[in-house]
Design an enzyme around this catalytic site. Structure first.
Site: not given
Ligand code: T1G
Length: 702
Positions: A108, A128
């Site tokens: 975004e 999301e």
């Molecule tokens: N928020 C908080 N922590 C996150 C995070 C996030 N968005 N993404 C990853 N982490 C932490 C995860 O818990 C782990 O922590 C570490 O990072 C490594 O992640 C306004 C409402 C990016 C593809 O849904 O899909 O934006 O366990 O083990 O396999 O519209 O993480 O080491 O302590 O998964 O390499 C939208 C979510 C949010 C993406 C990487 N974004 N993340 O995968 O590593 S909503 C998502 C992922 C939003 C807006 C809205 C994956 C990754 P720890 P990992 P990975």
């Protein structure tokens, strides 16, 4: 020493470079959005700066909002004062420079920028919906304008991560550069090249017209998989608003829809599942810093259904894998099955023909042990009998180089006993795949007593490298997944003895959210397989509860789909289960012979009889130290048994009911039905102390 700012502004000549530094994935955590706005305003206020670049430090661009912040009542700046609003008003162009991931709020922000450049391996998306919400930062309004309404609908409703080369074709990115190139330099050059171009290409200014029919078409196409869920439908409404309202009105509509989802049960459960899937990878009792061995030459022993699926998993993730079977016929049959599986995916359009050829070319059939000596990881997947597996393990121990890891795909047999036939028990572990092995995401890593920490982290990491979610399990009969599921499998048949019918139980579980009912799944897997397992358990445990109705069907040769009849009957060449009056008659006859009174059941009682039986067994597994966390059990049920994800998992769902109510019901059934419902000691403790399952403290891993 002062903490590094989460966002900083650097200058490359006349270009301002705004860098987000919020490890591990630059989520929009506390201070990040404010930091971006501050740097934008500073750069816009600096006459020596002609344009800006927005990028991430470390391994990624911005992976979205900080998911930990949802449901905490965090304050968000009002519409019009957010990062992408400031970019929209920016008098100078901003170029998003993307590596790793631009997901959710990350994409975004990139769409708030005026240009987007990425390295080839980058991925972009608005996932999301996978955490029960929708893109709440303008994604549903800007993506349809950038890539068109249909593409936006597909991406937002599926939550798919789109590789950069495809995103370029879709118009989301302006430029893709090789991974070897220097992204910052390329982005700065781009910013310099566009610095004087006016008007600035703002995404919000683009048109967005759609054929209204695409929205209903999408609703129809997701009806089955999105039943009981709200977020996928709200995503459609938001994109629809983008195509029918002016931009700012659409943004308001997006906010309304977002707020309706953020604190809903569906979103809470999916957020729980997201973090449970990250937590399951952590092995708290192992010394920190153990590095998994980076295997290169995997081999699979046994070219049967499971062996073939495991070999495909390695090939699907780029590994050259050897598959070995003692008989050439079995090997040829196995390779044929693999080829047919890939061909089915090509026919379905989920795999390109050339990619099929590439994957097949990575699978190397070898007839005999002398073709695997130099392998570094070996996964044994021969027939599920100890007297078959032991000689294979002893032979592998002799022929495969002594540093190699020996893993077994057994789904229940004693891993200590298997490791003991080798001279390298420290290099032996269980790696239990779920059928079909190339599809199911769960890998249960089973821990024999003598396995070294390196062996365990190597097995866990192997799973991640081939697209699985690895979960640690103790060495107990059926390990964690199957053992916790076993009472469910018995209880569903016992309900028939008391008056239920297979189609009634299956309807309850499908309504609950399962893709298929347990009796239909039984017919798919083969009732003869289940009978084998029951025979083995009855031989090992004289108190094992027999299931006469299930045994009767197998005696009659009703093995399920493969024999055209099982719990259901099937038309030739059709997999649709049809309730069979003959089965109803068998059920009544056997129940009468057993003298079990017939009665009617509510859907809730059927659901709780099945799931509470597994909650109780899973508590016993935890009190024996055979699993680390209740959330690990939930991850296993989500990825091993298709438990509906928007319900969080077995224990998360039970916490929704309350530990006391669960205990009281089980204690009642213990009175009514006897020992099979004896409450676990851990469960009683949790109920007495009012401690939710999520806070349960299992025994140390044993
Ligand atoms: N928020 C908080 N922590 C996150 C995070 C996030 N968005 N993404 C990853 N982490 C932490 C995860 O818990 C782990 O922590 C570490 O990072 C490594 O992640 C306004 C409402 C990016 C593809 O849904 O899909 O934006 O366990 O083990 O396999 O519209 O993480 O080491 O302590 O998964 O390499 C939208 C979510 C949010 C993406 C990487 N974004 N993340 O995968 O590593 S909503 C998502 C992922 C939003 C807006 C809205 C994956 C990754 P720890 P990992 P990975």
């Amino acid at each position: 020493m002062a903490e590094a700012p989460v966002v900083r502004l650097e200058k490359d000549g006349d270009i301002g470079v705004i860098i987000v530094n919020y490890p591990p994935v630059n989520a929009l955590g506390p201070g990040v959005a404010d930091g971006i706005i501050e740097c934008l305003n500073k750069a816009n206020g600096d006459p020596s700066i002609k344009a800006m670049v927005l990028m991430g430090d470390g391994r990624s661009f911005i992976a979205g909002a900080d998911i930990r912040g949802f449901g905490t009542g965090r304050k968000r700046p009002p519409l019009g004062e957010r990062t992408y609003d400031v970019m929209d008003r920016s008098p100078k162009p901003v170029v998003a420079a993307i590596h790793g991931y631009a997901l959710g709020g990350g994409l975004e922000n990139a769409m708030g920028c005026h240009y987007r450049i990425a390295v080839e391996s980058a991925k972009v998306g608005l996932p999301e919906v996978l955490i029960g919400i929708l893109p709440g930062g303008g994604g549903t309004q800007r993506l349809p304008r950038l890539a068109g309404p249909q593409v936006a609908l597909d991406m937002i409703v599926s939550g798919r991560h789109v590789p950069a080369p495809e995103a370029l074709k879709l118009g989301i990115l302006d430029e893709v550069i090789p991974d070897s190139a220097n992204l910052r330099q390329a982005a700065v050059a781009k910013a310099r090249a566009v610095a004087d171009i006016r008007p600035l290409p703002r995404v919000r200014d683009r048109d967005c017209k759609a054929d209204p029919a695409i929205f209903d078409a999408m609703r129809k196409s997701i009806a089955r998989r999105a039943r009981n869920q709200k977020a996928p439908y709200h995503c459609i409404l938001a994109v629809e608003a983008a195509c029918t309202l002016p931009f700012d009105e659409g943004m308001k509509r997006e906010q309304e829809l977002f707020q309706e989802l953020e604190n809903a049960d569906e979103a809470k459960a999916l957020r729980y599942a997201f973090f449970a899937e990250r937590e399951v990878a952590k092995l708290p009792d192992l010394p920190p810093g153990i590095v998994p061995y980076d295997f290169r030459k995997p081999a699979v022993i046994g070219a049967g259904t499971m062996g073939g699926g495991i070999a495909m998993s390695f090939a699907d993730f780029g590994y050259d894998v050897r598959i070995m079977d003692a008989s050439t016929e079995a090997l040829n049959r196995g390779m044929e099955r693999i080829r047919n599986n890939y061909a089915t995916s090509v026919k379905r359009g989920s795999l390109a023909q050339d990619e099929m050829e590439r994957r097949l070319a990575r699978i190397h059939p070898v007839a005999g042990y002398d073709g695997i000596e130099d392998c570094d990881v070996v996964v044994e997947a021969v027939f599920e009998r100890m007297d078959v597996k032991k000689p294979v393990f002893a032979r592998l121990d002799e022929v495969v180089n002594k540093d190699a890891f020996l893993f077994s795909n057994t789904s229940a047999l004693d891993m200590d006993e298997l490791a003991a036939v080798t001279k390298r028990p420290e290099k032996v572990a269980g790696t239990h795949f779920f059928s079909p092995a190339n599809v199911m995401k769960l890998l249960e890593v089973v821990r024999p007593k003598k396995a070294s920490p390196e062996t365990l982290v190597t097995a866990m990491a192997m799973g991640k490298k081939i697209g699985k979610i690895s979960a640690m399990a103790g060495n107990t009969d059926g390990f964690v997944a199957n053992r916790s599921r076993a009472p469910f499998n018995s209880e569903m048949v016992i309900l028939l003895e008391e008056g239920c019918l297979p189609e009634q139980v299956d309807k309850v579980m499908v309504d609950f959210g399962y893709p298929m009912g347990p009796f239909a799944v039984g017919d798919l897997a083969g009732l003869d397989i289940g009978a084998e397992g029951r025979k083995r358990r009855a031989a090992a445990d004289p108190n094992y509860r027999k299931l006469p109705i299930a045994d009767k069907l197998v005696e009659m040769g009703r093995y399920g789909q493969k024999t055209g009849a099982g719990w259901y009957r099937y038309e030739k060449g059709d997999r649709t289960p049809h309730p069979d009056p003959e089965v109803a008659a068998i059920i009544r006859q056997v129940a009468a012979e057993m003298g079990v009174p017939q009665r009617s059941f509510t859907d809730q009682e059927i659901l709780r009889r099945l799931l509470f039986s597994s909650v109780n067994e899973a508590c016993k597994i935890l009190e024996e130290g055979k699993a680390y966390r209740t959330s690990d059990v939930d991850v296993m049920w989500l990825h091993g048994f298709g438990f509906p994800r928007y319900r969080g998992g077995l224990f998360y769902w039970a916490d929704g009911i309350g530990v006391r109510e669960v205990y009281n019901q089980i204690a009642n059934w213990h009175q009514q039905y006897g020992d099979r419902w004896r409450p676990s000691a851990l469960l009683r403790q949790l109920a007495e102390s009012g401690t939710p399952f999520r806070d349960a403290k299992p025994a140390p891993f044993a």
